[in-house]
Design a protein around this motif. Structure first.
Motif, PDB file in Angstrom:
ATOM      1  N   LEU A  55     -10.869  -2.183   6.882  1.00 30.41           N
ATOM      2  CA  LEU A  55     -12.202  -2.299   6.294  1.00 30.41           C
ATOM      3  C   LEU A  55     -12.467  -3.744   5.886  1.00 30.41           C
ATOM      4  CD1 LEU A  55     -11.940   0.820   3.944  1.00 30.41           C
ATOM      5  CD2 LEU A  55     -13.054   0.727   6.186  1.00 30.41           C
ATOM      6  N   LYS A 108      -7.986  -0.191  13.440  1.00 35.25           N
ATOM      7  CA  LYS A 108      -7.021   0.596  12.658  1.00 35.25           C
ATOM      8  C   LYS A 108      -5.647  -0.048  12.741  1.00 35.25           C
ATOM      9  CE  LYS A 108      -9.295   5.043  13.639  1.00 35.25           C
ATOM     10  NZ  LYS A 108      -9.130   6.391  14.231  1.00 35.25           N
ATOM     11  N   ASP A 124      -4.529   4.213   9.941  1.00 29.12           N
ATOM     12  CA  ASP A 124      -5.195   3.767   8.721  1.00 29.12           C
ATOM     13  C   ASP A 124      -6.302   2.778   9.089  1.00 29.12           C
ATOM     14  OD1 ASP A 124      -5.615   3.457   5.979  1.00 29.12           O
ATOM     15  OD2 ASP A 124      -4.124   1.855   5.796  1.00 29.12           O
ATOM     16  N   ARG A 125      -7.543   3.112   8.734  1.00 28.01           N
ATOM     17  CA  ARG A 125      -8.676   2.243   9.083  1.00 28.01           C
ATOM     18  C   ARG A 125      -8.564   0.876   8.414  1.00 28.01           C
ATOM     19  NH1 ARG A 125     -14.474   4.364   7.815  1.00 28.01           N
ATOM     20  NH2 ARG A 125     -13.501   4.720   5.783  1.00 28.01           N
ATOM     21  N   PRO A 134     -17.091  -0.389   6.577  1.00 25.99           N
ATOM     22  CA  PRO A 134     -16.375  -0.171   7.849  1.00 25.99           C
ATOM     23  C   PRO A 134     -16.660  -1.327   8.802  1.00 25.99           C
ATOM     24  CG  PRO A 134     -17.707   1.741   7.228  1.00 25.99           C
ATOM     25  CD  PRO A 134     -18.125   0.631   6.327  1.00 25.99           C
ATOM     26  N   LEU A 138      -6.756  -0.050  -0.410  1.00 22.91           N
ATOM     27  CA  LEU A 138      -7.942  -0.054  -1.273  1.00 22.91           C
ATOM     28  C   LEU A 138      -8.168   1.282  -1.967  1.00 22.91           C
ATOM     29  CD1 LEU A 138     -10.264  -1.897   1.264  1.00 22.91           C
ATOM     30  CD2 LEU A 138      -9.231  -2.902  -0.776  1.00 22.91           C
ATOM     31  N   LYS A 139      -7.411   2.280  -1.599  1.00 23.83           N
ATOM     32  CA  LYS A 139      -7.591   3.632  -2.125  1.00 23.83           C
ATOM     33  C   LYS A 139      -7.445   3.675  -3.643  1.00 23.83           C
ATOM     34  CE  LYS A 139      -5.530   8.255  -1.681  1.00 23.83           C
ATOM     35  NZ  LYS A 139      -4.447   9.033  -1.042  1.00 23.83           N
ATOM     36  N   GLU A 173     -14.723  -0.762  15.362  1.00 19.49           N
ATOM     37  CA  GLU A 173     -13.743  -0.142  14.476  1.00 19.49           C
ATOM     38  C   GLU A 173     -12.341  -0.652  14.786  1.00 19.49           C
ATOM     39  OE1 GLU A 173     -12.467   4.108  14.930  1.00 19.49           O
ATOM     40  OE2 GLU A 173     -13.593   4.354  13.054  1.00 19.49           O
ATOM     41  N   LYS A 216     -22.465  -1.232   8.090  1.00 13.16           N
ATOM     42  CA  LYS A 216     -21.163  -1.637   8.607  1.00 13.16           C
ATOM     43  C   LYS A 216     -21.123  -3.154   8.726  1.00 13.16           C
ATOM     44  CE  LYS A 216     -20.306   2.632  11.188  1.00 13.16           C
ATOM     45  NZ  LYS A 216     -19.951   3.226  12.506  1.00 13.16           N
ATOM     46  N   GLU A 266      -7.393   0.628   4.595  1.00 10.25           N
ATOM     47  CA  GLU A 266      -8.018   1.596   3.691  1.00 10.25           C
ATOM     48  C   GLU A 266      -7.037   2.110   2.638  1.00 10.25           C
ATOM     49  OE1 GLU A 266     -11.118   5.349   4.065  1.00 10.25           O
ATOM     50  OE2 GLU A 266      -9.788   4.893   5.748  1.00 10.25           O
ATOM     51  N   SER A 273       0.821  -1.214   0.000  1.00  9.54           N
ATOM     52  CA  SER A 273       0.000   0.000   0.000  1.00  9.54           C
ATOM     53  C   SER A 273       0.850   1.257   0.000  1.00  9.54           C
ATOM     54  CB  SER A 273      -0.970   0.000   1.185  1.00  9.54           C
ATOM     55  OG  SER A 273      -0.281  -0.208   2.403  1.00  9.54           O
ATOM     56  N   ILE A 328     -17.138  -2.721   0.051  1.00 11.23           N
ATOM     57  CA  ILE A 328     -16.235  -2.329   1.134  1.00 11.23           C
ATOM     58  C   ILE A 328     -17.059  -1.695   2.251  1.00 11.23           C
ATOM     59  CG2 ILE A 328     -14.272  -0.885   1.786  1.00 11.23           C
ATOM     60  CD1 ILE A 328     -13.398  -0.984  -1.164  1.00 11.23           C
TER      61      ILE A 328
END
Length: 300
Positions: free
Chosen positions: A165, A259, A162-163, A253, A242-243, A257, A179, A239, A100, A251
């Motif tokens: 997902l 990260k 960075d989240r 959340p 996948l950007k 949560e 979600k 995340e 990434s 996708i």
């Protein structure tokens, strides 16, 4: 020949071939072979073993390798410092990265840095988390992108939260969910990275006390995405990875949560050369600017 015997030895070790080492250094295979023979004669033992699979170090060569790396590293630091004093800003920066960061950060940072310091050269190694940590520990790279917290005993600079997902097939039963409940990983077929590389998903699942229903393992992030597209299972990905992609997946959340923290590890911060230090500053500045830009970007 510009390269000395120890540089030639390292090139052969990295390339696994006398011919490829010569091509990389801009000299003939014969010159490489003569340099290795001269070094072996100087040291009094054989360094390389030749076979069908290529060239590998002997046991004696393996014992010598850390000292060769240290010698070349010290020489590079000397060269960078002398160049900085002269105002030339030259040197070589060796960087270890995972997918990434290599795709979404490094090209922009390298372009910006090269515009300001065109004489600095780069050596880029791309792998998974395990690979990068190993390269930092054995001195193969000066800087490495890692996830924090980690087990490395060196300077580690936090860069970004960075989240994580969930990625799902488009026709999954979760299509209408806002979600993805992490607990569903116990029931749905799960596609995982190899255990040595799967720090992100494993931390999130362990924190929630969830044991995923793993059906497939792979070392490649994009192979996971392709398998999810084919309906083979679900997975958890960062995340940043996948950007900008337009895969045929859903996708969502996660709940709860989760990260990852991306950091930059400096292998030997006390003796890092000027080019290495300067590049670390550019990375920090770039990530901070991107974070601010995305904070004020319009929502889609």
């Amino acid at each position: 020949m510009a390269a000395d015997k120890y540089e030639i030895l390292m090139a052969v070790v990295e390339q696994g071939s006398l011919t490829r080492a010569g091509e990389m250094l801009g000299c003939t295979q014969s010159a490489v072979s003569h340099a290795i023979a001269a070094l072996e004669q100087e040291l009094g033992f054989s360094l390389l073993r030749r076979g069908r699979g290529g060239v590998k170090l002997t046991d004696e060569g393996e014992r010598l390798l850390p000292f060769v790396r240290a010698l070349l590293h010290s020489r590079e630091q000397l060269r960078q410092t002398a160049a900085s004093i002269r105002g030339l800003d030259t040197g070589t920066v060796r960087i270890g990265s995972f997918t990434s960061v290599a795709v979404h950060w490094l090209p922009s940072v390298l372009k910006r840095f090269q515009q300001d310091y065109p004489r600095v050269e780069f050596k880029l190694l791309n792998g998974d988390y395990y690979d990068v940590e190993r390269w930092i520990e054995d001195g193969s790279v000066d800087l490495g992108f890692v996830t924090l917290p980690g087990s490395l005993h060196c300077e580690c600079i936090p860069l970004l939260e960075d989240r994580l997902l969930a990625i799902l097939p488009k026709n999954s039963r979760f299509a209408s969910y806002p979600k993805f409940p992490l607990s569903e990983c116990e029931r749905e077929p799960f596609i995982s990275l190899l255990q040595s590389s799967d720090h992100d998903a494993r931390r999130a699942l362990d924190a929630a006390g969830i044991k995923p229903n793993v059906r497939f393992y792979t070392k490649d992030d994009y192979a996971i995405i392709a398998m999810v597209e084919q309906g083979l299972g679900i997975s958890i990905m960062p995340e940043l990875l996948l950007k900008g992609r337009h895969d045929d997946i859903q996708i969502l959340p996660l709940v709860p949560e989760a990260k990852r923290i991306i950091g930059l590890a400096v292998a030997d911060s006390e003796r890092a050369g000027p080019a290495v230090r300067r590049f670390a500053d550019y990375v920090r500045q770039y990530v901070a600017e991107e974070r601010e830009r995305e904070k004020f970007a319009p929502a889609h």
